[in-house]
Design an enzyme around this catalytic site. Structure first.
Site, PDB file in Angstrom:
ATOM      1  N   ASP A 132       0.802  -1.227   0.000  1.00 50.90           N
ATOM      2  CA  ASP A 132       0.000   0.000   0.000  1.00 50.90           C
ATOM      3  C   ASP A 132       0.833   1.275   0.000  1.00 50.90           C
ATOM      4  O   ASP A 132       0.351   2.341   0.389  1.00 50.90           O
ATOM      5  CB  ASP A 132      -0.977   0.016   1.188  1.00 50.90           C
ATOM      6  N   ASP A 170      -4.254  -4.891  -4.886  1.00 50.95           N
ATOM      7  CA  ASP A 170      -3.516  -3.676  -5.283  1.00 50.95           C
ATOM      8  C   ASP A 170      -2.065  -3.909  -5.704  1.00 50.95           C
ATOM      9  O   ASP A 170      -1.423  -2.989  -6.207  1.00 50.95           O
ATOM     10  CB  ASP A 170      -3.503  -2.611  -4.174  1.00 50.95           C
ATOM     11  N   ASP A 321     -11.841   1.426   6.273  1.00 46.27           N
ATOM     12  CA  ASP A 321     -10.796   1.556   5.263  1.00 46.27           C
ATOM     13  C   ASP A 321      -9.560   2.250   5.817  1.00 46.27           C
ATOM     14  O   ASP A 321      -8.486   2.172   5.228  1.00 46.27           O
ATOM     15  CB  ASP A 321     -11.305   2.365   4.066  1.00 46.27           C
TER      16      ASP A 321
END
Length: 346
Positions: A132, A170, A321
């Site tokens: 991330d 991701d 989130d």
């Protein structure tokens, strides 16, 4: 964008009040399924029985998930309306995000529980190094060797039991959009490919490599990187993980991408896409606890599209989130948000 998983435990006792409420509301707990039809080749030792064709949602419902615990807390406080809303989450299968500390033991406990219930485990692996890009879900394995050992632990924990794995939300798309630093990109592709190959050594494991979402990187930009990351050896790819793109948009995106990667099937995360993406405020933050969103279509393998293998709840509805819009840390339960998702569901 995706969120950090919390470390999951495989406790199997549903709080008594929540269980009673589920049964009274007509929602049965995940008990034994109809015995599977005979098959010509016997399943591997220790493998869960294959679900029957009439079972559109063969995945395990964790009776001790966060939604079930919060539902029990509401019932204990006589907040039956709130408990009824959370039943929409607690009664449905959501993915288990494997933690970093005890991957083999945790995965074994989850897959064994699913097998006892004659269901299949739905797992997410999210521990790639430099995860991330240092944002809300920063972390991951310390280095390449640690990641390989972690994946190996997960694979051993799965054993011969049935499991569907969504691999590294991701991870590929962050390389394509430039978020992942250049010096880490070749290693990331190598690690993803190695993870696909290791997981596919398990006889009853299905692997979907994450492939972003319809509002992020286009299929033509992503197809080459997915091939570098091992899509040819995976069973398919996953789209819309932890995002809010509509099922229609996700299907169109997935079909375009599938045509570029050998016709691979794909799964769509429909956990929070009932109202589509949020289109106000700062676009760079509209993935993080956006207001006005809703639960999407319930999990199913009956999608009506031969390329769409399943609609799944990969992101766990109700978990934050990140620390934005009043939310707690990524992966922690955000009850106000969970209730909004359920109230808005159609």
């Amino acid at each position: 964008m995706s969120v950090s998983p919390c470390v999951r435990r495989a406790g199997l006792t549903l709080p008594a009040l929540a269980l009673a409420f589920l049964l009274a509301a007509g929602c049965t707990s995940p008990g034994p399924a109809t015995p599977p039809a005979a098959r010509s080749d016997p399943p591997a030792a220790g493998a869960a029985p294959a679900p029957t064709p009439s079972a559109p949602v063969p995945y395990w419902v964790n009776p001790d998930g966060k939604a079930a615990r919060q539902m029990a807390a509401h019932l204990a406080a006589s907040r039956t309306a709130e408990a009824g809303l959370l039943r929409q989450i607690a009664s449905r299968p959501v993915a288990e995000w494997i933690g970093t500390d005890r991957p083999e033991a945790e995965t074994r406990a989850l897959t064994e529980a699913a097998t006892r219930a004659r269901r299949e485990a739905l797992l997410v692996l999210y521990d790639i190094p430099h995860r991330d890009c240092g944002r809300h879900s920063a972390g991951g394995a310390a280095d390449a060797d640690a990641y390989r050992a972690w994946v190996d632990g997960v694979a051993r924990g799965i054993g011969a039991r049935r499991a569907t794995v969504v691999l590294e939300p991701d991870a590929v798309t962050h390389v394509v959009d430039g978020c992942t630093e250049e010096q880490h990109r070749a290693e990331r592709y190598e690690l993803l490919g190695a993870a696909v190959r290791r997981l596919k050594q398990q006889p009853a494991t299905t692997v979907y490599l994450d492939a972003g979402n319809a509002g992020w990187v286009g299929p033509s930009q992503l197809s080459g990187p997915l091939q570098e990351a091992g899509i040819a050896e995976a069973d398919g790819f996953a789209v819309n993980v932890s995002n809010f793109q509509t099922t229609a948009a996700s299907t169109a995106y997935g079909r375009q991408l599938s045509a570029l990667v050998g016709g691979k099937p794909f799964v769509i995360d429909t956990s929070r896409n009932g109202n589509g993406p949020y289109a106000e405020g700062d676009p760079a933050q509209n993935w993080c606890n956006p207001p006005g969103r809703a639960l999407g279509a319930p999990p199913t393998r009956s999608t009506g599209d031969p390329l769409v293998a399943a609609h799944l709840w990969i992101k766990r509805p109700g978990e934050s989130d990140g620390e934005c819009r009043g939310g707690p840390r990524a992966g922690e339960w955000f009850d106000e948000y969970a209730l909004e998702l359920t109230r808005n569901a159609r």
